[in-house]
Design an enzyme around this catalytic site. Structure first.
Site, PDB file in Angstrom:
ATOM      1  CG  ASN A 177      -0.256   0.046   2.518  1.00 13.67           C
ATOM      2  OD1 ASN A 177       0.954  -0.183   2.572  1.00 13.67           O
ATOM      3  ND2 ASN A 177      -0.964   0.367   3.583  1.00 13.67           N
TER       4      ASN A 177
ATOM      5  CG  ASP B 251       1.183  -4.419   3.206  1.00 16.41           C
ATOM      6  OD1 ASP B 251       1.199  -5.440   2.489  1.00 16.41           O
ATOM      7  OD2 ASP B 251       1.366  -3.260   2.756  1.00 16.41           O
TER       8      ASP B 251
ATOM      9  CG  ASP C 171       6.375 -13.279  18.186  1.00 20.93           C
ATOM     10  OD1 ASP C 171       6.542 -13.631  19.360  1.00 20.93           O
ATOM     11  OD2 ASP C 171       7.298 -12.972  17.415  1.00 20.93           O
TER      12      ASP C 171
ATOM     13  CG  ASP D  38       8.940 -12.005  22.772  1.00 20.00           C
ATOM     14  OD1 ASP D  38       9.832 -11.980  21.915  1.00 20.00           O
ATOM     15  OD2 ASP D  38       8.849 -11.168  23.699  1.00 20.00           O
TER      16      ASP D  38
ATOM     17  CD  GLU E 271      13.285 -14.676  22.209  1.00 21.46           C
ATOM     18  OE1 GLU E 271      14.158 -13.985  21.690  1.00 21.46           O
ATOM     19  OE2 GLU E 271      12.434 -14.195  22.986  1.00 21.46           O
TER      20      GLU E 271
ATOM     21  CG  HIS F 106      13.306 -10.435  14.909  1.00 19.19           C
ATOM     22  ND1 HIS F 106      12.880 -11.708  15.220  1.00 19.19           N
ATOM     23  CD2 HIS F 106      12.970  -9.680  15.979  1.00 19.19           C
ATOM     24  CE1 HIS F 106      12.320 -11.722  16.403  1.00 19.19           C
ATOM     25  NE2 HIS F 106      12.359 -10.495  16.891  1.00 19.19           N
ATOM     26  CG  ASP F 107      15.678 -10.371  18.502  1.00 17.23           C
ATOM     27  OD1 ASP F 107      15.225  -9.261  18.195  1.00 17.23           O
ATOM     28  OD2 ASP F 107      15.014 -11.243  19.098  1.00 17.23           O
TER      29      ASP F 107
HETATM   30  C1  NOJ Z   1      12.532 -11.064  21.851  1.00 20.08           C
HETATM   31  C2  NOJ Z   1      12.177 -10.534  20.504  1.00 20.08           C
HETATM   32  O1  NOJ Z   1      12.617 -11.424  19.526  1.00 20.08           O
HETATM   33  C3  NOJ Z   1      12.798  -9.166  20.410  1.00 20.08           C
HETATM   34  O2  NOJ Z   1      12.745  -8.653  19.106  1.00 20.08           O
HETATM   35  C4  NOJ Z   1      12.089  -8.274  21.390  1.00 20.08           C
HETATM   36  O3  NOJ Z   1      12.694  -7.007  21.361  1.00 20.08           O
HETATM   37  C5  NOJ Z   1      12.166  -8.847  22.800  1.00 20.08           C
HETATM   38  N1  NOJ Z   1      11.893 -10.255  22.849  1.00 20.08           N
HETATM   39  C6  NOJ Z   1      11.170  -8.179  23.689  1.00 20.08           C
HETATM   40  O4  NOJ Z   1       9.877  -8.584  23.359  1.00 20.08           O
END
Ligand code: NOJ
Length: 599
Positions: free
Chosen positions: A65, A71, A140, A247, A320, A383-384
């Protein structure tokens, strides 16, 4: 240790799958009419045991968009691609309404969709279309904390007598007087830097936040919090999701006695500062406390008892779970009769962050032998953390090394989780100036920790404008590599990274030894080559060898694993090909890979 242990420096028609997977989107009565019951029920129950799970960071996948942000419709638009890749399930990082302080991990409503990503109708459409592509959607589930804008927290902070006060972790300061707020209750730190306690002037207490100030921790000693999350889980199961990724799950509880965390010391016994400039602490008072197990048992019971006519088959729980050792990981599966996660992430293997053969061998063997027969979930990227190039590459052979890592990921027993863009070889591209940083972790940690933007850049679909991600300025810049590293350029190019991933995944699904066969380490004294045998129940055997060095290596693959023959048919080899005359002498190029079926 939590995930912040990051490196600061830094069209397959699946022959076996088609028949069984086709039942996935249908109702149970339909299943009975169209499928042999044994095949369908086994697949519905067991799909996750060698599943290929793909993590999508929706903000960066596809914008439809023209706002520069990915999205839900963008994900739906690429389901053909994902099906062809062989993906069984998509883990969506949070798409709920959020002030986006932590890009979705600060949730202000757990039962809606953030307008940035679309509508609930878009979500329903995604789930329905994904089913047609034999793909499950995993949500998530952030239970450790909410956004400070969530109605529960707004209530909670409104007065000490509010019914929601006890939904969060509130505490008096140390040495507080009518005039002074006093010191925080103890030395606990946020994973994102500085004290984990934030003063609330109105109600004159501190609240605890393991992550950002805007992410207050929920109080899991309060049964009402449990009930609220059971309802949320039912809400999404009713929508037909295939499960959840939980998470920061190890951080639900804190030490009830509120004891200080221990100060970490270096070899000389001196304390030191972390990337945020804080005294480094061991987080044993705020991480991996035992209370999490009964919580997960409760949540799992909700999913297991969920009405199967809404959504047949196993709903999978992924955790996680950054944990210090295999024994702690083993606990995450639960006990007999009290299951917790089917697939807690094995971060022991994926985040070794060093090409050390011995460590890989030990940890892969641990996953095989010390999880009580449970299924490991391997994961190397998310992504971390910086992408594979920055954590495992040597700057010269990155592509070969990435192929090797992918081989370990898919050719080991268990389920495999990977991060969007790894399949085309996307590289970590961190911001070069502080002004460009979007992730607050990078703002607090700059320049030692540049934050997580570098691994969240837009998916590279083509060599066209903005890599085909958007037709306006993207929320994060497209890496300069996109001209060569993109889906379009790699499609149908036999030696591309994308085809490498496709072949590995196809083998994982269709080769009986690679699908479910036992893992047995070969040549265990070899410090240069990691090799192992997969033993299928049907008697088939596959050998896998990965050269962890920059020199060619010759390895004897007949040592240590009851290999039934001395020759093999190559199933997959590094570009250029490897064709050994016999398995007792296989020569691998630098960082080369050989996968062969024993004959
Ligand atoms: C783990 C997630 O993968 C991360 O991206 C997030 O910042 C922290 N948990 C807090 O939720």
């Amino acid at each position: 240790m939590h995930w912040t242990k990051r490196i600061a420096a830094c069209g397959l028609a699946l022959v076996a799958g088609v028949g069984t997977l086709a039942v996935y989107g249908e109702s149970s009565s339909h299943d009975a009419a169209q499928q042999p019951p044994a095949a369908s029920s086994s697949n519905l129950e067991n799909w996750w045991k060698n599943a290929v799970i793909y993590e999508i960071y929706p903000r960066s996948f596809q914008d439809t968009n023209s706002d520069g942000i990915g999205d839900l419709k963008g994900i739906t638009a690429h389901l053909d691609y994902l099906e062809r890749l062989g993906v069984d399930a998509i883990w969506l990082t949070p798409v709920y309404p959020s002030p986006q302080v932590d890009f979705g991990y600060d949730i202000s409503d757990y039962e809606a969709i953030d307008p940035q990503y679309g509508t609930m109708a878009d979500f329903d459409h995604l789930v329905a279309e994904a089913k047609k592509h034999h793909i499950r959607i995993l949500m998530d589930m952030v239970m450790n904390h909410t956004s400070d804008k969530h109605k529960w927290f707004l209530e909670s902070r409104s007065s000490k007598n509010n019914p929601y006060r006890d939904w969060y972790v509130w505490h008096d300061g140390k040495g507080e007087t009518a005039k002074e707020k006093g010191e925080p209750p103890n030395n606990w730190q946020s994973d994102f830097g500085h004290s984990a306690w934030e003063w609330d002037g109105k109600t004159r207490q501190y609240y605890y936040h393991k992550f950002y100030i805007q992410q207050p921790d929920l109080n899991w000693n309060n049964p009402k919090v449990h009930e609220a999350f059971k309802d949320i889980i039912r809400f999404w199961l009713n929508k037909g999701v295939g499960g959840f990724r939980f998470d920061a799950i190890t951080t639900l509880f804190e030490d009830p006695e509120m004891r200080d965390d221990e100060i970490l010391k270096d070899k000389e016994g001196k304390s030191y500062l972390n990337a945020y400039g804080d005294t480094a602490l061991n987080d044993t008072m705020t991480n991996n406390l035992p209370g999490v197990h009964p919580v997960m048992q409760e949540m799992r019971a909700v999913a297991d008892q969920f009405n199967p006519s809404v959504f047949p088959g196993t709903r999978v729980f992924i955790g996680e779970t950054y944990l210090p050792n295999i024994a702690e990981l083993a606990k995450q599966y639960g006990e007999p009769g009290k299951p917790e996660f089917q697939l807690p992430m094995d971060t022991q293997i994926g985040f070794i962050n060093k090409l050390d053969v011995e460590t890989f061998r030990t940890r892969l063997n641990d996953a095989e032998t010390k999880l009580d027969g449970n299924i490991p979930l391997l994961v190397f990227d998310n992504h971390d953390n910086p992408r594979l190039d920055l954590r495992y590459g040597d700057g010269v052979h990155n592509e070969a090394i990435e192929r090797m890592i992918a081989t370990i990921l898919f050719a080991s027993r268990g389920a495999s989780l990977f991060y969007y863009g790894d399949e085309i070889g996307m590289k970590t591209t961190p911001p070069t100036r502080k002004e460009e940083v979007k992730d607050p972790v990078g703002l607090t940690g700059w320049p030692k920790d540049k934050g997580r933007d570098g691994e969240r850049t837009p998916m590279q679909w083509s060599a066209g404008p903005n890599a085909g991600f958007t037709n306006v300025t993207p929320w994060l810049p497209v890496p300069p590599t996109y001209k060569e590293v993109n889906v379009q350029a790699e499609e149908n190019k036999p030696e591309s990274m994308l085809e490498w991933y496709r072949k590995l995944i196809e083998l994982k699904k269709n080769n009986p030894a690679l699908a479910h066969g036992e893992n047995v380490m070969l040549d265990p004294g070899n410090m240069k080559v990691l090799s192992w045998l997969r033993k299928g129940q049907d008697g088939s055997q596959v050998v896998v060898a990965c050269n962890f060095t920059v020199e060619p290596q010759t390895v004897n693959l007949t040592t240590g694993g009851e290999i039934k023959g001395s020759h093999a048919k190559a199933l997959l080899t590094s570009p250029g090909g490897i064709s050994p005359a016999s398995l007792d002498s296989v020569t691998l190029p630098p960082f080369g890979v050989y996968v062969g079926e024993v004959q």
